[in-house]
Design a protein around this motif. Sequence first.
Motif: not given
Lengths: 284, 253, 293
Positions: B239, B220, B39, B247-248, B228, B241, B243-245, B235
């Motif tokens: 992902p 995350f 994160g 970020y990664v 998540e 979510d 937001r996770t997508e 992940i």
Amino acid sequence: MKANSENSQKLGFLLLFVCIIIALLALGSIIYFIASNGIKAFSWTFFTDIPRKSMTAGGVGPAIVGTLYLVLGSVLFSLPLGVITAIYLCEYSPKNFTLNLIRMSINNLAGVPSVVFGLFGLAVFVKLFGFHVSILSGSLTLGILILPGIISASYEAIIAVPQSTREASYALGATQIQTIKKVVLPAALPGILTGMILAVGRAAGETAPIMFTAVTFYSRSYPSSVMNEVMALPYHIYVLMTEGTHPEEQKLIAYGCAFILLILVLAVSSIAIYLREKQRRKYV
Amino acid sequence: MSDELRIKVENVNFFYGLKHALINVNMDIYKNMVTAMIGPSGCGKSTFIRLINRMNDLVLHATLKGKVLLDGKNIFDPDVDVVELRRKVGMVFQKPNPFPKSIFENMCYGLQIKGITDKRILYEKTENALKKAALWDEVKDRLNESALRLSGGQQQRLCIARCLVVEPEVILFDEPCASLDPISTRKIEDLIVDLKKDYTILVVTHNMQQAARISSKTAFFLLGELIEFGNTEEIFTNPKDKRTEDYVTGRFG
Amino acid sequence: MGLSDKIYKYIFMTVALSSFVFLIGIIIVLFSEGLPVLSSTGVMAFIFGKSWYPTSTPPEFGIFPLISASLVVTLGAMVVAVPVGIGSALYIHEIAGVKQKMILKPVVELLGAIPSIIFGFFGMLIVAPFLQDLLHLSTGQCAFTGALILGIMAIPVLCSISEDALSVVPKSYREASYALGANRWQTLWKVIMPAAGSGVSTSIILGISRVMGETMTVLLVTGGAAMIPKSIFDPVRPMTSTIAAEMGEAAVGGAHYHALFAIGLVLFLITLMMNMIAEYISRKYRMKLGQDV
């Protein structure tokens, strides 16, 4: 306009230069006059012998020893108090009333005139506790006088130990007291010792606090117990200058004493300042 | 891979003063597995990991709600001895923090505070731990030198070894490679993967590739929330979510 | 926190409170030992009384001559120490290079480490006779000499505290001033000095407090006449030297003894007030700079 401001800059910088020269000159002339006259008094017997012929001959051995005892005693008393206070302020300090009270006390104690410490020592240690005029009373009085300095030097040394070092210790399962004893104090030790040395210099030269609590103006022998009264270098200078019966002969001895004291204080302070600067550079 | 539950985090909320640093976090952490926390900075991942060995006890004005169960026992129960807990849950920090003592003294510290003074035992355990941390060959001839003279990567491996010597069961890594060069980082990563056969491992990292390389599960965090949590592969590749997508795939942070 | 940690915490707290105990102890001692004279003479008569004859019958305990002596000497010392001390600080801060700084700062600190008995000794044997000849004085041991020596003693206090204050002035102030076309002197005088103003005034107040409390120097140098000075070249007897010189001859528990403690009380209260003002100013200053206090 431009030339004008250039000139005022030159004049201003010149004045500042004069200021620093005055400060250096003052230090230089004190050292020069005391060293050049004091050295004439120096001989082996001057350091070891007792005063003779109503303090016009002989040495100042008892005064040197007395000063050493007083300094040792005051440090023995205030070093543990000072270090523990600093530990409390750094390691346990919740920002609360107690902390502010202690800080306020230290700041104000540091500003108390030295003669007032003498009054306190006289009323409390000499009279109330019945220690009489003695090494003990004088050491305790001097100890309180140097306490604020020892606390702030120890505080600076302890607070400079990185928090991450403490965390490493806690993470290995150490208790707080183990962390303080085995990690924080060893790391802060050089700084604490430096503060102690500075305090030694201060304690050696103080006169007013021991005038009513520890010193005698003449002694034929070396002290044998902490309950004895002693001669001390700074007080001996005072006595020779004010209560002497043979001013001319005694002046030389006074110069000798002043030179010993000056060497002692300047040497000790130089060492402490040198060590402190070295440590500061290590952390930066 | 075993599926034995070690740590169960239940409805944890954590406050620094008025700041809500962790919001309703739930997580299951399994034995012999590397679990990574990722994160952006300030998301609460470090705060979270420092709860597991109660390092946050040292923070003033912090309050906690919820439970962290280690083998079924809430570590915040009043009868838990925090010293015992920290021996069971070791920690390696972001910046290598060896004590300003010799390498050997650093290694012995955790044992000595437990009261072990037998030189032979101290030496034996030191050797074992340094071997496990892949540092033994580099330092075996200079155990009495100051630990501060080691390189950054060596210092960090010393910190890991120092943690291993007290025989913890869980090890927390708080961004262990943040201040290291790529080669040292690689060594530490290999070490972490190697250690998972004996330990339960949690790693905080801001480096997503690192999480992908070493962990089996990834969590995350964003603004104090656990967005998540699942298998690392999922992940990063799939992902659930948005937001996770983001970020990664590097769309923010 | 374990049980033993808690016990240690309370032990340490108790020890740490010793500074407070000593401060309170000093206050109690001064009040209780000084009060008998204050109540028999009356506070106003004690402070503003013009005659100090502690050993005559009946004794007179008016310390106004002693207070005025302390004030004259302190004021005179500040005339020397403020320009020289702050000037030296400005020199060290602005003009001295890194190498000079590394020498000058310790040297100034060493000047501050010299014991006051040495200053007094030097003043009595060297400076007083010198000034007596130079200015054709009836005695060189007078308020003027005392002020001069005390002024030199206060230089390190003013210099190092002012230098600290100057060094924490943000660099951006200086850059802003240069950018507006000011030269170094204008920047120093109009931007940096005002910005460090409260630190510099703290140094002055602490300098005053230090000088007021100096004992051995004034004891040896100012001549010791307990009279209200008419001129700066009169011999005077400040509060500190009165205590130091007379305690030896005062009978314990007698009126004279108590009067000396009462002087100590006055002295203590003045310096306490000075220190509190200094503390207040520097606290406000640090807040202004956004530092933790």
